[in-house]
Enzyme design. Structure first.
Site, PDB file in Angstrom:
ATOM      1  CG  ASP A  11      -2.205   0.741   1.142  1.00 10.45           C
ATOM      2  OD1 ASP A  11      -3.156   0.273   1.539  1.00 10.45           O
ATOM      3  OD2 ASP A  11      -2.073   1.793   0.607  1.00 10.45           O
ATOM      4  CG  ASP A 106      -3.403   3.925  -3.108  1.00 10.95           C
ATOM      5  OD1 ASP A 106      -4.442   3.117  -3.680  1.00 10.95           O
ATOM      6  OD2 ASP A 106      -3.483   4.453  -2.284  1.00 10.95           O
ATOM      7  CD  GLU A 107      -5.353  -1.365  -2.009  1.00 13.26           C
ATOM      8  OE1 GLU A 107      -5.432  -2.383  -1.259  1.00 13.26           O
ATOM      9  OE2 GLU A 107      -6.355  -0.616  -1.711  1.00 13.26           O
TER      10      GLU A 107
END
Length: 408
Positions: A11, A106-107
């Site tokens: 993350d 974003d992960e």
DNA sequence: TCTGGGGTCCTAGGACCC
DNA sequence: TCTGGGGTCCTAGGACCC
């Protein structure tokens, strides 16, 4: 044989804000809020750690954030740039595992099972990955490691900010016992409140209760399983890997609610164009078209229509969306939001050029037939002879119009 | 405090078929 | 004529995620 899987969940920390800081280093350490102007309708997409100290967090209305943090730096954000950096993150991840799945910009999940000989034990590999993100992209991230997706996901949350956490297989229950139920992926505001009413506040409480299935149905036993560190399908959850999109949508909230038919019509046309363009870019056609309509009082309806044949044409989509709108809009009522959503995808090639890629389709059809035979015996399945004539039969679930024999 | 935009998945009821 | 059970598709709404 050791069948324990090793899953990483990575993350990126305050991703949007961090990318903005790369663009303008003077933002570092300041209360930065990405999402829009202070007085705009909208919510916070990301807040820097300095802004969070004021109580600002993502999903908070911008106007609320403006009151908590009036001197913050409010930015519209650059989605294109975030996507570009997301691609760079992906490139690095692919050096660490062949099985990478971006869960959002974003992960990501990585299946690291069997990489020990190449990359060393999980913690060592994770630290190398973490260092690579810092060294090559100048971005911080947190990494959770566990034997299933949920475990890794919870672990990365606990590792934040900028940390690495390995939950040893078998130690999940003990490690998570004291966590509030809200920390479990899939438990949001509503389910949390219901659990609290039942006196369930922690993962440990969740284990102790046997009546979850009764209260929550199938979802209840899934929750209990997850609290033990199991994924929905048991210990060995779904493969890590990218899957094709299932829907495409665009929506727009007006700066001010409107009942102006011209504005509403123009907006529907614009949203439809955006959706149709993306459909064609992806080489998809959609069968189900859906209108979303939100009134001033936030009351929201969705109205869908399925076509006999899939389409990606602006005209076909717009004419259907327009009828859905005119059939359902309370004339004169002020509208806050309009949305256009399409699903039920088919790639055009699979319908038109059956004869060209027929081999693959047959393979799928035959293996589906085999599964049915395994289940019901040899006489259970006939491959439809009207294969070409009956194109509509061939949905994803029913690739060649296979019919199982009825069990009367 | 007035609540974005882009997604996924689930539930539930009714139509329809066998 | 009535009954029923299973399966799939469609639609509407809602929880949840980032």
């Amino acid at each position: 044989m050791d069948t324990t899987r090793i899953i990483f969940h990575l993350d990126m920390d305050a991703f949007f804000v961090s990318v903005e800081e790369l663009l303008d280093p003077s933002l570092k350490g300041k209360p930065v809020i990405v999402g829009g102007a202070k007085d705009q309708r909208g919510v916070v997409a990301a807040a820097s750690y300095a802004a969070r100290k004021f109580g600002v967090h993502s999903a908070m209305p911008l106007r609320t954030a403006a009151k908590l943090c009036p001197d913050g730096i409010y930015l519209d954000g650059h989605m294109e740039l975030y996507r570009e950096y997301s691609g760079k993150v992906h490139d690095i991840l692919c050096r660490f595992s062949p099985k990478v799945e971006m869960a959002s910009v974003d992960e990501a999940y990585l299946d690291m099972t069997g990489t020990a000989r190449l990359l060393g034990p999980p913690l060592k590999a994770a630290h190398e990955l973490h260092d690579a993100m810092g060294r090559e992209l100048n971005l911080n991230c947190s990494i959770g490691i566990g034997s299933a997706r949920v475990v890794a996901k919870i672990a990365s949350d606990l590792a934040k900010p900028n940390g690495v956490l390995f939950v040893q297989p078998g130690h999940e229950v003990q490690m998570f016992a004291g966590l509030p139920v809200r920390k479990m992926p899939g438990i949001g505001k509503v389910t949390e409140a219901r659990l609290h009413e039942l006196g369930i506040r922690t993962f440990a409480d969740l284990h102790a209760r046997q009546d979850l299935e009764h209260e929550f149905g199938a979802y209840g036993s899934a929750m209990a399983g997850k609290a033990r560190g199991e994924d929905a399908g048991g210990w060995f959850d779904e493969e890590i890997g990218e899957s094709a999109p299932k829907s495409i949508s665009h929506e727009h909230t007006f700066g001010e609610d409107t009942a102006d038919i011209q504005v509403l019509e123009t907006t529907l046309a614009r949203l439809t164009e955006m959706v149709a363009r993306r459909l064609r870019e992806q080489k998809f056609e959609a069968r189900t078209l859906q209108l979303k309509l939100r009134y001033s009082d936030f009351h929201t309806i969705t109205r869908a229509h399925s076509l006999p044949e899939p389409t990606s044409s602006d005209h076909a989509i717009l004419s259907n969306i327009r009828s859905l709108f005119h059939d359902n809009w309370k004339k004169g009522a002020r509208v806050r939001l309009l949305g256009v959503h399409v699903s039920g995808f088919d790639s055009p090639g699979s319908t038109v050029s059956f004869d060209f890629d027929g081999a693959e389709r047959w393979k799928q059809a035959l293996s589906a037939a085999d599964r049915l035979r395994d289940k019901y015996g040899e006489s259970a399945v006939h491959i439809g002879s009207a294969l070409k004539a009956n194109i509509r039969e061939r949905t994803h679930e029913n690739p060649a119009g296979i019919r199982g024999k009825q069990k009367e």
